[in-house]
Motif scaffolding. Structure first.
Motif, PDB file in Angstrom:
ATOM      1  N   MET A 133      57.405  -9.478 -79.700  1.00  0.00           N
ATOM      2  CA  MET A 133      56.400  -9.786 -78.945  1.00  0.00           C
ATOM      3  C   MET A 133      56.906  -9.746 -77.563  1.00  0.00           C
ATOM      4  N   GLY A 134      57.956 -10.147 -77.076  1.00  0.00           N
ATOM      5  CA  GLY A 134      58.217 -10.056 -75.677  1.00  0.00           C
ATOM      6  C   GLY A 134      57.535 -10.195 -74.674  1.00  0.00           C
ATOM      7  N   ILE A 135      57.872  -9.273 -73.433  1.00  0.00           N
ATOM      8  CA  ILE A 135      57.236  -9.570 -72.345  1.00  0.00           C
ATOM      9  C   ILE A 135      55.665  -9.331 -72.367  1.00  0.00           C
ATOM     10  N   LEU A 136      54.971  -8.706 -73.495  1.00  0.00           N
ATOM     11  CA  LEU A 136      53.495  -8.566 -73.621  1.00  0.00           C
ATOM     12  C   LEU A 136      53.168  -9.968 -73.891  1.00  0.00           C
ATOM     13  N   ALA A 137      53.690 -10.547 -74.892  1.00  0.00           N
ATOM     14  CA  ALA A 137      53.382 -12.027 -75.185  1.00  0.00           C
ATOM     15  C   ALA A 137      53.370 -13.002 -74.102  1.00  0.00           C
ATOM     16  N   GLY A 138      54.318 -12.745 -73.254  1.00  0.00           N
ATOM     17  CA  GLY A 138      54.260 -13.582 -72.134  1.00  0.00           C
ATOM     18  C   GLY A 138      53.189 -13.379 -71.061  1.00  0.00           C
ATOM     19  N   PHE A 139      52.518 -11.985 -70.949  1.00  0.00           N
ATOM     20  CA  PHE A 139      51.649 -11.616 -69.943  1.00  0.00           C
ATOM     21  C   PHE A 139      50.089 -11.430 -70.689  1.00  0.00           C
ATOM     22  N   ARG A 179      57.625 -20.461 -84.217  1.00  0.00           N
ATOM     23  CA  ARG A 179      57.821 -20.082 -85.761  1.00  0.00           C
ATOM     24  C   ARG A 179      58.461 -19.156 -85.785  1.00  0.00           C
ATOM     25  N   LEU A 180      59.004 -18.296 -84.946  1.00  0.00           N
ATOM     26  CA  LEU A 180      59.780 -17.084 -85.096  1.00  0.00           C
ATOM     27  C   LEU A 180      61.243 -17.479 -84.693  1.00  0.00           C
ATOM     28  N   GLY A 181      61.381 -18.500 -84.117  1.00  0.00           N
ATOM     29  CA  GLY A 181      62.849 -19.353 -83.880  1.00  0.00           C
ATOM     30  C   GLY A 181      62.985 -18.888 -82.367  1.00  0.00           C
ATOM     31  N   ARG A 182      62.092 -18.571 -81.723  1.00  0.00           N
ATOM     32  CA  ARG A 182      62.258 -18.493 -80.350  1.00  0.00           C
ATOM     33  C   ARG A 182      61.916 -19.522 -79.287  1.00  0.00           C
ATOM     34  N   PRO A 183      62.827 -19.959 -78.380  1.00  0.00           N
ATOM     35  CA  PRO A 183      62.470 -20.999 -77.655  1.00  0.00           C
ATOM     36  C   PRO A 183      61.286 -20.843 -76.629  1.00  0.00           C
ATOM     37  N   GLY A 184      60.880 -21.691 -76.118  1.00  0.00           N
ATOM     38  CA  GLY A 184      59.706 -21.525 -75.300  1.00  0.00           C
ATOM     39  C   GLY A 184      60.147 -20.867 -73.913  1.00  0.00           C
ATOM     40  N   ARG A 198      64.609 -12.085 -67.050  1.00  0.00           N
ATOM     41  CA  ARG A 198      65.954 -12.185 -67.757  1.00  0.00           C
ATOM     42  C   ARG A 198      65.658 -12.924 -69.311  1.00  0.00           C
ATOM     43  N   GLU A 199      64.682 -13.793 -69.235  1.00  0.00           N
ATOM     44  CA  GLU A 199      64.512 -14.426 -70.673  1.00  0.00           C
ATOM     45  C   GLU A 199      63.882 -13.156 -71.520  1.00  0.00           C
ATOM     46  N   PHE A 200      63.245 -12.182 -71.020  1.00  0.00           N
ATOM     47  CA  PHE A 200      62.685 -11.170 -71.849  1.00  0.00           C
ATOM     48  C   PHE A 200      63.683 -10.057 -72.146  1.00  0.00           C
ATOM     49  N   ALA A 201      64.616  -9.791 -71.116  1.00  0.00           N
ATOM     50  CA  ALA A 201      65.454  -8.851 -71.131  1.00  0.00           C
ATOM     51  C   ALA A 201      66.677  -9.258 -71.985  1.00  0.00           C
ATOM     52  N   GLU A 202      66.897 -10.375 -72.330  1.00  0.00           N
ATOM     53  CA  GLU A 202      67.891 -10.957 -73.141  1.00  0.00           C
ATOM     54  C   GLU A 202      67.930 -10.683 -74.689  1.00  0.00           C
ATOM     55  N   THR A 203      66.528 -10.529 -74.987  1.00  0.00           N
ATOM     56  CA  THR A 203      66.306 -10.309 -76.577  1.00  0.00           C
ATOM     57  C   THR A 203      66.945  -9.043 -77.038  1.00  0.00           C
ATOM     58  N   ASP A 204      67.737  -9.406 -78.048  1.00  0.00           N
ATOM     59  CA  ASP A 204      68.308  -8.301 -78.825  1.00  0.00           C
ATOM     60  C   ASP A 204      69.607  -7.664 -78.085  1.00  0.00           C
ATOM     61  N   GLN A 205      70.014  -8.369 -77.012  1.00  0.00           N
ATOM     62  CA  GLN A 205      71.060  -7.871 -76.054  1.00  0.00           C
ATOM     63  C   GLN A 205      72.339  -8.461 -76.540  1.00  0.00           C
ATOM     64  N   ALA A 240      75.916 -10.148 -76.284  1.00  0.00           N
ATOM     65  CA  ALA A 240      76.355 -11.447 -75.547  1.00  0.00           C
ATOM     66  C   ALA A 240      77.121 -10.836 -74.023  1.00  0.00           C
ATOM     67  N   GLU A 241      78.183 -10.056 -74.454  1.00  0.00           N
ATOM     68  CA  GLU A 241      78.667  -9.505 -73.282  1.00  0.00           C
ATOM     69  C   GLU A 241      77.801  -8.759 -72.410  1.00  0.00           C
ATOM     70  N   VAL A 242      76.954  -8.026 -72.806  1.00  0.00           N
ATOM     71  CA  VAL A 242      75.790  -7.547 -71.622  1.00  0.00           C
ATOM     72  C   VAL A 242      74.999  -8.600 -70.939  1.00  0.00           C
ATOM     73  N   ILE A 243      74.724  -9.782 -71.814  1.00  0.00           N
ATOM     74  CA  ILE A 243      73.746 -10.815 -71.034  1.00  0.00           C
ATOM     75  C   ILE A 243      74.792 -11.506 -69.864  1.00  0.00           C
ATOM     76  N   ALA A 244      76.189 -11.527 -70.203  1.00  0.00           N
ATOM     77  CA  ALA A 244      77.134 -12.426 -69.457  1.00  0.00           C
ATOM     78  C   ALA A 244      77.527 -11.646 -68.466  1.00  0.00           C
ATOM     79  N   SER A 245      76.807 -10.304 -68.180  1.00  0.00           N
ATOM     80  CA  SER A 245      77.597  -9.460 -67.171  1.00  0.00           C
ATOM     81  C   SER A 245      76.765  -9.695 -65.956  1.00  0.00           C
ATOM     82  N   ASP A 246      77.706  -9.626 -64.839  1.00  0.00           N
ATOM     83  CA  ASP A 246      76.989  -9.761 -63.525  1.00  0.00           C
ATOM     84  C   ASP A 246      75.859  -8.681 -63.160  1.00  0.00           C
ATOM     85  N   LEU A 247      75.902  -7.679 -63.585  1.00  0.00           N
ATOM     86  CA  LEU A 247      75.202  -6.249 -63.423  1.00  0.00           C
ATOM     87  C   LEU A 247      74.036  -6.828 -64.033  1.00  0.00           C
ATOM     88  N   PHE A 248      73.893  -7.277 -65.289  1.00  0.00           N
ATOM     89  CA  PHE A 248      72.722  -7.685 -65.985  1.00  0.00           C
ATOM     90  C   PHE A 248      71.930  -8.857 -65.375  1.00  0.00           C
TER      91      PHE A 248
END
Length: 159
Positions: A1-7, A42-47, A97-104, A106-114
């Motif tokens: 669903m990702g960013i499309l669902a948000g928009f 229902r898919l287990g994603r937080p709001g 960031r919330e959308f970009a974190e999907t399926d990334q 943990a080390e990518v999400i925690a990086s300064d660059l991300f």
């Protein structure tokens, strides 16, 4: 669903507003926002910020369409909705960031660059939403009778 669902609620709203009664545009967008949040949960994603913000914005706009005059809403509906999405983008965690974190990993999400990239892209969106807000506010401020339905005055359709 990702960013499309948000928009999705915003896209539906922008297509409908000015083409159908305001209440129909707002309630359709609100229904999609609620449905998006429910399906995500229902898919287990937080709001996410965009989903929760869309529900808040379209709830407020729905109330306003029922309590304020049609002429007021014709003049201020677009600027008010743009203020809504601007506030959603400004409040809380950077929504990109919330959308970009999907399926990334943990080390990518925690990086300064991300963090820097997602924050920068969020600020680009904030700038776009701020521009939309200012632009859509110009006609009703400069030309008191300008409305979202006005197709004859260049100021209305340019801004």
């Amino acid at each position: 669903m990702g960013i499309l669902a948000g928009f999705a609620p915003w896209i539906v709203y922008w297509v409908l507003v000015g083409n159908v009664p305001f209440v129909a545009a707002v309630l359709a967008a609100l229904a999609i926002a609620v449905l998006s949040l429910v399906i995500g949960r229902r898919l287990g994603r937080p709001g996410r910020t965009m989903e929760i913000g869309a529900i808040a914005t379209f709830s407020v706009l729905a109330v306003l369409t029922f309590v304020l005059s049609q002429s007021f809403m014709e003049r201020w509906m677009q600027p008010l909705s743009n203020v809504g999405i601007l506030l959603v983008a400004l409040i809380g965690k950077p929504f990109v960031r919330e959308f970009a974190e999907t399926d990334q990993p943990a080390e990518v999400i925690a990086s300064d660059l991300f963090g820097r990239i997602t924050t920068s892209v969020t600020w680009i969106w904030v700038a776009a939403f701020a521009g939309m807000t200012v632009s859509s506010s110009i006609p009703p401020i400069l030309q008191g009778d300008a409305t979202i339905l006005d197709t004859r005055t260049p100021l209305s359709f340019v801004c």
